[in-house]
Design a protein around this motif. Structure first.
Motif, PDB file in Angstrom:
ATOM      1  N   LYS A 320     -45.232  10.313  87.458  1.00 52.38           N
ATOM      2  CA  LYS A 320     -44.068  11.047  87.987  1.00 52.38           C
ATOM      3  C   LYS A 320     -43.518  10.347  89.229  1.00 52.38           C
ATOM      4  O   LYS A 320     -42.292  10.164  89.368  1.00 52.38           O
ATOM      5  CB  LYS A 320     -44.482  12.476  88.322  1.00 52.38           C
ATOM      6  CG  LYS A 320     -43.337  13.429  88.663  1.00 52.38           C
ATOM      7  CD  LYS A 320     -43.881  14.804  88.967  1.00 52.38           C
ATOM      8  CE  LYS A 320     -42.771  15.817  89.219  1.00 52.38           C
ATOM      9  NZ  LYS A 320     -42.144  16.268  87.961  1.00 52.38           N
ATOM     10  N   LEU A 321     -44.411   9.916  90.123  1.00 50.28           N
ATOM     11  CA  LEU A 321     -43.988   9.221  91.336  1.00 50.28           C
ATOM     12  C   LEU A 321     -43.379   7.858  91.017  1.00 50.28           C
ATOM     13  O   LEU A 321     -42.354   7.476  91.585  1.00 50.28           O
ATOM     14  CB  LEU A 321     -45.168   9.050  92.292  1.00 50.28           C
ATOM     15  CG  LEU A 321     -45.810  10.315  92.858  1.00 50.28           C
ATOM     16  CD1 LEU A 321     -46.935   9.958  93.820  1.00 50.28           C
ATOM     17  CD2 LEU A 321     -44.778  11.188  93.565  1.00 50.28           C
ATOM     18  N   VAL A 322     -44.034   7.126  90.108  1.00 43.44           N
ATOM     19  CA  VAL A 322     -43.534   5.783  89.760  1.00 43.44           C
ATOM     20  C   VAL A 322     -42.136   5.868  89.166  1.00 43.44           C
ATOM     21  O   VAL A 322     -41.223   5.121  89.563  1.00 43.44           O
ATOM     22  CB  VAL A 322     -44.495   5.086  88.780  1.00 43.44           C
ATOM     23  CG1 VAL A 322     -43.875   3.780  88.276  1.00 43.44           C
ATOM     24  CG2 VAL A 322     -45.840   4.798  89.437  1.00 43.44           C
ATOM     25  N   LEU A 323     -41.954   6.776  88.208  1.00 39.73           N
ATOM     26  CA  LEU A 323     -40.642   6.888  87.572  1.00 39.73           C
ATOM     27  C   LEU A 323     -39.578   7.342  88.563  1.00 39.73           C
ATOM     28  O   LEU A 323     -38.422   6.884  88.498  1.00 39.73           O
ATOM     29  CB  LEU A 323     -40.713   7.859  86.394  1.00 39.73           C
ATOM     30  CG  LEU A 323     -41.537   7.398  85.185  1.00 39.73           C
ATOM     31  CD1 LEU A 323     -41.525   8.469  84.110  1.00 39.73           C
ATOM     32  CD2 LEU A 323     -41.015   6.079  84.626  1.00 39.73           C
ATOM     33  N   ASP A 324     -39.942   8.215  89.478  1.00 42.38           N
ATOM     34  CA  ASP A 324     -38.987   8.671  90.485  1.00 42.38           C
ATOM     35  C   ASP A 324     -38.517   7.497  91.352  1.00 42.38           C
ATOM     36  O   ASP A 324     -37.319   7.358  91.641  1.00 42.38           O
ATOM     37  CB  ASP A 324     -39.618   9.755  91.353  1.00 42.38           C
ATOM     38  CG  ASP A 324     -38.645  10.346  92.351  1.00 42.38           C
ATOM     39  OD1 ASP A 324     -37.574  10.820  91.927  1.00 42.38           O
ATOM     40  OD2 ASP A 324     -38.944  10.326  93.564  1.00 42.38           O
ATOM     41  N   ILE A 325     -39.463   6.645  91.728  1.00 41.65           N
ATOM     42  CA  ILE A 325     -39.100   5.464  92.539  1.00 41.65           C
ATOM     43  C   ILE A 325     -38.211   4.519  91.741  1.00 41.65           C
ATOM     44  O   ILE A 325     -37.184   4.024  92.237  1.00 41.65           O
ATOM     45  CB  ILE A 325     -40.381   4.746  93.008  1.00 41.65           C
ATOM     46  CG1 ILE A 325     -41.143   5.605  94.013  1.00 41.65           C
ATOM     47  CG2 ILE A 325     -40.045   3.383  93.618  1.00 41.65           C
ATOM     48  CD1 ILE A 325     -42.537   5.108  94.323  1.00 41.65           C
ATOM     49  N   LEU A 326     -38.581   4.254  90.490  1.00 44.03           N
ATOM     50  CA  LEU A 326     -37.780   3.350  89.662  1.00 44.03           C
ATOM     51  C   LEU A 326     -36.380   3.906  89.433  1.00 44.03           C
ATOM     52  O   LEU A 326     -35.386   3.161  89.468  1.00 44.03           O
ATOM     53  CB  LEU A 326     -38.477   3.117  88.322  1.00 44.03           C
ATOM     54  CG  LEU A 326     -39.765   2.277  88.358  1.00 44.03           C
ATOM     55  CD1 LEU A 326     -40.436   2.272  86.982  1.00 44.03           C
ATOM     56  CD2 LEU A 326     -39.470   0.844  88.802  1.00 44.03           C
ATOM     57  N   ASN A 327     -36.285   5.216  89.215  1.00 42.10           N
ATOM     58  CA  ASN A 327     -34.971   5.831  88.981  1.00 42.10           C
ATOM     59  C   ASN A 327     -34.050   5.674  90.190  1.00 42.10           C
ATOM     60  O   ASN A 327     -32.829   5.503  90.042  1.00 42.10           O
ATOM     61  CB  ASN A 327     -35.139   7.320  88.655  1.00 42.10           C
ATOM     62  CG  ASN A 327     -35.707   7.548  87.262  1.00 42.10           C
ATOM     63  OD1 ASN A 327     -35.613   6.677  86.400  1.00 42.10           O
ATOM     64  ND2 ASN A 327     -36.303   8.704  87.050  1.00 42.10           N
ATOM     65  N   LYS A 328     -34.624   5.726  91.382  1.00 36.80           N
ATOM     66  CA  LYS A 328     -33.814   5.601  92.592  1.00 36.80           C
ATOM     67  C   LYS A 328     -33.370   4.167  92.839  1.00 36.80           C
ATOM     68  O   LYS A 328     -32.327   3.930  93.452  1.00 36.80           O
ATOM     69  CB  LYS A 328     -34.606   6.116  93.793  1.00 36.80           C
ATOM     70  CG  LYS A 328     -34.782   7.627  93.801  1.00 36.80           C
ATOM     71  CD  LYS A 328     -35.695   8.091  94.915  1.00 36.80           C
ATOM     72  CE  LYS A 328     -35.850   9.612  94.907  1.00 36.80           C
ATOM     73  NZ  LYS A 328     -36.834  10.088  95.900  1.00 36.80           N
ATOM     74  N   LYS A 329     -34.132   3.214  92.365  1.00 35.01           N
ATOM     75  CA  LYS A 329     -33.839   1.808  92.656  1.00 35.01           C
ATOM     76  C   LYS A 329     -33.128   1.076  91.516  1.00 35.01           C
ATOM     77  O   LYS A 329     -32.495   0.046  91.736  1.00 35.01           O
ATOM     78  CB  LYS A 329     -35.138   1.066  92.988  1.00 35.01           C
ATOM     79  CG  LYS A 329     -35.803   1.518  94.291  1.00 35.01           C
ATOM     80  CD  LYS A 329     -37.072   0.735  94.578  1.00 35.01           C
ATOM     81  CE  LYS A 329     -37.696   1.131  95.909  1.00 35.01           C
ATOM     82  NZ  LYS A 329     -36.886   0.682  97.058  1.00 35.01           N
ATOM     83  N   LEU A 330     -33.236   1.611  90.303  1.00 35.63           N
ATOM     84  CA  LEU A 330     -32.709   0.913  89.132  1.00 35.63           C
ATOM     85  C   LEU A 330     -31.265   1.302  88.862  1.00 35.63           C
ATOM     86  O   LEU A 330     -30.930   2.492  88.815  1.00 35.63           O
ATOM     87  CB  LEU A 330     -33.578   1.229  87.905  1.00 35.63           C
ATOM     88  CG  LEU A 330     -33.212   0.525  86.599  1.00 35.63           C
ATOM     89  CD1 LEU A 330     -33.412  -0.983  86.707  1.00 35.63           C
ATOM     90  CD2 LEU A 330     -34.047   1.096  85.450  1.00 35.63           C
ATOM     91  N   GLU A 331     -30.416   0.300  88.656  1.00 34.58           N
ATOM     92  CA  GLU A 331     -29.031   0.565  88.262  1.00 34.58           C
ATOM     93  C   GLU A 331     -28.984   0.863  86.764  1.00 34.58           C
ATOM     94  O   GLU A 331     -29.831   0.419  85.997  1.00 34.58           O
ATOM     95  CB  GLU A 331     -28.164  -0.660  88.559  1.00 34.58           C
ATOM     96  CG  GLU A 331     -28.105  -1.031  90.040  1.00 34.58           C
ATOM     97  CD  GLU A 331     -27.449  -2.390  90.268  1.00 34.58           C
ATOM     98  OE1 GLU A 331     -27.080  -3.040  89.257  1.00 34.58           O
ATOM     99  OE2 GLU A 331     -27.340  -2.799  91.428  1.00 34.58           O
ATOM    100  N   LYS A 332     -27.968   1.605  86.363  1.00 38.39           N
ATOM    101  CA  LYS A 332     -27.797   1.931  84.944  1.00 38.39           C
ATOM    102  C   LYS A 332     -27.591   0.657  84.142  1.00 38.39           C
ATOM    103  O   LYS A 332     -26.735  -0.162  84.451  1.00 38.39           O
ATOM    104  CB  LYS A 332     -26.594   2.856  84.778  1.00 38.39           C
ATOM    105  CG  LYS A 332     -26.241   3.203  83.338  1.00 38.39           C
ATOM    106  CD  LYS A 332     -27.102   4.319  82.807  1.00 38.39           C
ATOM    107  CE  LYS A 332     -26.553   4.887  81.501  1.00 38.39           C
ATOM    108  NZ  LYS A 332     -26.650   4.013  80.341  1.00 38.39           N
ATOM    109  N   GLN A 333     -28.415   0.499  83.100  1.00 40.08           N
ATOM    110  CA  GLN A 333     -28.329  -0.669  82.231  1.00 40.08           C
ATOM    111  C   GLN A 333     -27.483  -0.337  80.992  1.00 40.08           C
ATOM    112  O   GLN A 333     -27.224   0.831  80.684  1.00 40.08           O
ATOM    113  CB  GLN A 333     -29.733  -1.108  81.795  1.00 40.08           C
ATOM    114  CG  GLN A 333     -30.699  -1.352  82.953  1.00 40.08           C
ATOM    115  CD  GLN A 333     -30.276  -2.507  83.824  1.00 40.08           C
ATOM    116  OE1 GLN A 333     -30.212  -3.652  83.374  1.00 40.08           O
ATOM    117  NE2 GLN A 333     -29.976  -2.226  85.083  1.00 40.08           N
ATOM    118  N   ASP A 334     -27.072  -1.380  80.294  1.00 39.15           N
ATOM    119  CA  ASP A 334     -26.278  -1.199  79.072  1.00 39.15           C
ATOM    120  C   ASP A 334     -26.888  -2.044  77.956  1.00 39.15           C
ATOM    121  O   ASP A 334     -26.857  -3.273  78.004  1.00 39.15           O
ATOM    122  CB  ASP A 334     -24.827  -1.606  79.316  1.00 39.15           C
ATOM    123  CG  ASP A 334     -23.952  -1.450  78.075  1.00 39.15           C
ATOM    124  OD1 ASP A 334     -24.449  -0.869  77.076  1.00 39.15           O
ATOM    125  OD2 ASP A 334     -22.799  -1.907  78.080  1.00 39.15           O
TER     126      ASP A 334
END
Length: 555
Positions: A320-334
């Motif tokens: 849960k913590l890892v995904l939360d961090i990645l979600n905040k740092k990762l731009e939307k991909q296509d």
């Protein structure tokens, strides 16, 4: 204040918020049961067998997220818990097993009903204790609950000598410390590298395991999937972590996974693994698993990294913590082109089954339709388990409860009782084959004793279905000891134990029976007679790579 050991056990259970215990009394644990008699605020469910108590505690834990508790006496009572403890251990289930042993002076003398249960269960538990000193009992109970529920959960056994349950010592109530999520292992470099790998991917795939369920990470996972713009597959244990109705979902991976999932994982250039241990049932031939992909693994347990599959990158920490961090740092991909290909494959290769007769998949689809996907499904192990995974869409975590790692026949009925006790307002079905149902069907008597309104569905094909399937495909149709064509009448058996029972032989009978069963508010057994040669498709032959997934047409 001065309390006996038995009083301390009960007070510690209350400290931990335990409201239900599953168990079976006996000589060495009588002091604890005598104390339970004085505490009706803790519900005790007397099962028909100690194994049923362990499975019920397991099902309670998986469905609620709280630690399940079971109890048994020494010797055979304790050893009857072992299969349930091993089941919980393989699937990372927080469970406390409390046993009592002979008194200190009798230990090591082959005393009546003496067994070194701590030694027996050492390989099968996250940790275990034997308490021989009354002054250490309360701290041991508290440590056990913390160990069972922290990090990667697991079962903990506490064995207490009978004289300790009778002795007295000072007891001071404590408020349990909040069990925090493991985040100090998540490094900035690991996160940065993961984001870089994700950005470079052209054909990513997200593979979800039971760790995502345990971490209660469904919301973060859904956001992560949108951010990465990648199709999703899962394991048996991961079902419900990601909504099975979501367009990104491609079905289960592995031996009985969908063609879409298996072929897409074999073609992807990045496989993001969220809380999965790479079981052999998932990977097939490990040397050829996801051979075109870089693999990014996210897991709370560092022991899982590079254990079964060598990965290119990993992040250790609470999912849960890892995904939360990645979600905040990762731009939307296509990845629209890749998704277009995967979704086209999904349209071209749907799951299918014979429509001219009553089948397991048809029954599962009817249960899905009638419950609107809001039920908890528990299962035994075999063909029915796979059909329950394939043909019921799980949109929430903790709604598919099955023995994934150990593959325990006889698990589901106890787990169903535990899940229903923990979730009284949710319909709970146990899906069984006739072979599995025979193993612990005595727990129907437990359900009727307490009027626990479970619905037990038995797919009766008069054979050990999954073993017969292997014998048909790989053993020259030599059906060695897998035919159960005897005189057992499951309807009469269920009625003899006090349950309402039905026998279904035609498709048109399924819907009215299920609807009536759901309205009764009492334990129900539904026997569904199906063909002995119905098979689970797709299938990957043992030892083959998962891209060699075959259907009946291929065979």
């Amino acid at each position: 204040m001065q309390l006996t050991g038995s009083q301390i056990v009960v007070e510690c259970l209350k400290e931990q918020g335990v409201d239900t215990v599953f168990g079976y009394p006996g000589g060495t644990i009588l002091n604890i049961y005598d104390e339970l008699y004085r505490h009706p605020e803790i519900k005790h469910i007397l099962t028909s067998h100690e194994q049923g108590a362990a499975h019920a505690a397991d099902g309670y834990a998986r469905s609620t997220g709280k630690a399940g508790v079971c109890m048994a006496t020494s010797g055979p009572g304790a050893t009857n818990l072992v299969t349930g403890i091993a089941t919980a251990n393989m699937d990372s289930v927080p469970m406390i097993a409390i046993t009592c042993n002979v008194a200190n002076p009798l230990l090591g003398k082959d005393s009546f009903q003496e067994v070194d249960i701590a030694g027996v269960t050492m390989p099968l538990t996250k940790h275990n204790f034997i308490v021989k000193d009354i002054t250490k009992l309360a701290d041991t109970m508290r440590r056990a609950f913390k160990i069972a529920q922290s990090g990667r959960p697991g079962p903990v056994l506490i064995d207490i000598t009978k004289d300790v349950t009778a002795a007295k010592t000072e007891y001071t109530k404590e408020v349990p410390a909040i069990i925090g999520r493991i985040g100090d292992t998540i490094t900035e470099d690991a996160v940065a590298d993961a984001i870089e790998i994700i950005k470079k991917a052209k054909k990513p795939m997200i593979f979800v395991g039971g760790g995502a369920v345990i971490a209660n990470a469904s919301q973060e996972l859904a956001e992560f999937v949108e951010k990465v713009d990648a199709p999703v597959t899962d394991t048996l244990m991961g079902k419900g972590a990601f909504d099975g109705n979501n367009p990104y979902y491609t079905g289960m991976l592995g031996m009985h996974g969908t063609k879409t999932a298996n072929l897409s994982v074999s073609e992807c250039d990045l496989l993001i693994v969220v809380g999965s241990r790479f079981s052999d049932r998932v990977t097939g031939n490990a040397s050829k698993f996801a051979s075109k992909a870089k693999i990014l693994q996210i897991d709370v347990d560092p022991a899982e990294v590079n254990k079964n599959i060598v990965v290119d990158h990993y992040i250790i920490g609470d999912i849960k913590l890892v995904l939360d961090i990645l979600n905040k740092k990762l731009e939307k991909q296509d990845h629209s082109k890749w998704l277009e290909k995967v979704f086209a494959r999904k349209e071209e290769m749907p799951l299918s089954y014979p429509v001219d007769r009553l089948t397991g998949p048809y029954i599962m689809e009817k249960i899905l339709e009638i419950t609107k996907g809001e039920a908890i499904i528990t299962t035994e192990v075999g063909q029915h388990q796979m059909w329950a995974a394939q043909f019921y869409s799980y949109k929430k975590p903790r709604t598919f409860i099955t023995s994934g790692g150990l593959g325990t026949m006889g698990y589901g009925l106890g787990a169903c009782i535990g899940a229903k006790v923990g979730n009284p307002d949710v319909p709970v079905f146990n899906i069984a084959g006739d072979g599995c149902f025979r193993m612990n069907m005595n727990e129907i008597a437990t359900a009727t004793r307490y009027n626990i309104p479970i619905i037990q569905v038995v797919f009766n094909n008069n054979v050990l279905g999954m073993v017969r399937q292997w014998q048909t495909l790989f053993y020259g149709q030599r059906y060695s000891h897998t035919i159960l064509n005897d005189k057992v009448d499951f309807v009469k058996l269920a009625e003899a134990m006090g349950a309402k029972a039905y026998r279904v032989t035609k498709k048109e009978e399924v819907e009215p029976v299920i609807k009536e069963a759901m309205q009764l508010g009492e334990p129900v057994v539904i026997e569904c007679v199906i063909d002995c040669d119905d098979k689970v498709w797709p299938m990957v032959a043992p030892g083959a790579p998962i891209n060699q997934v075959m259907t009946e047409d291929d065979v």
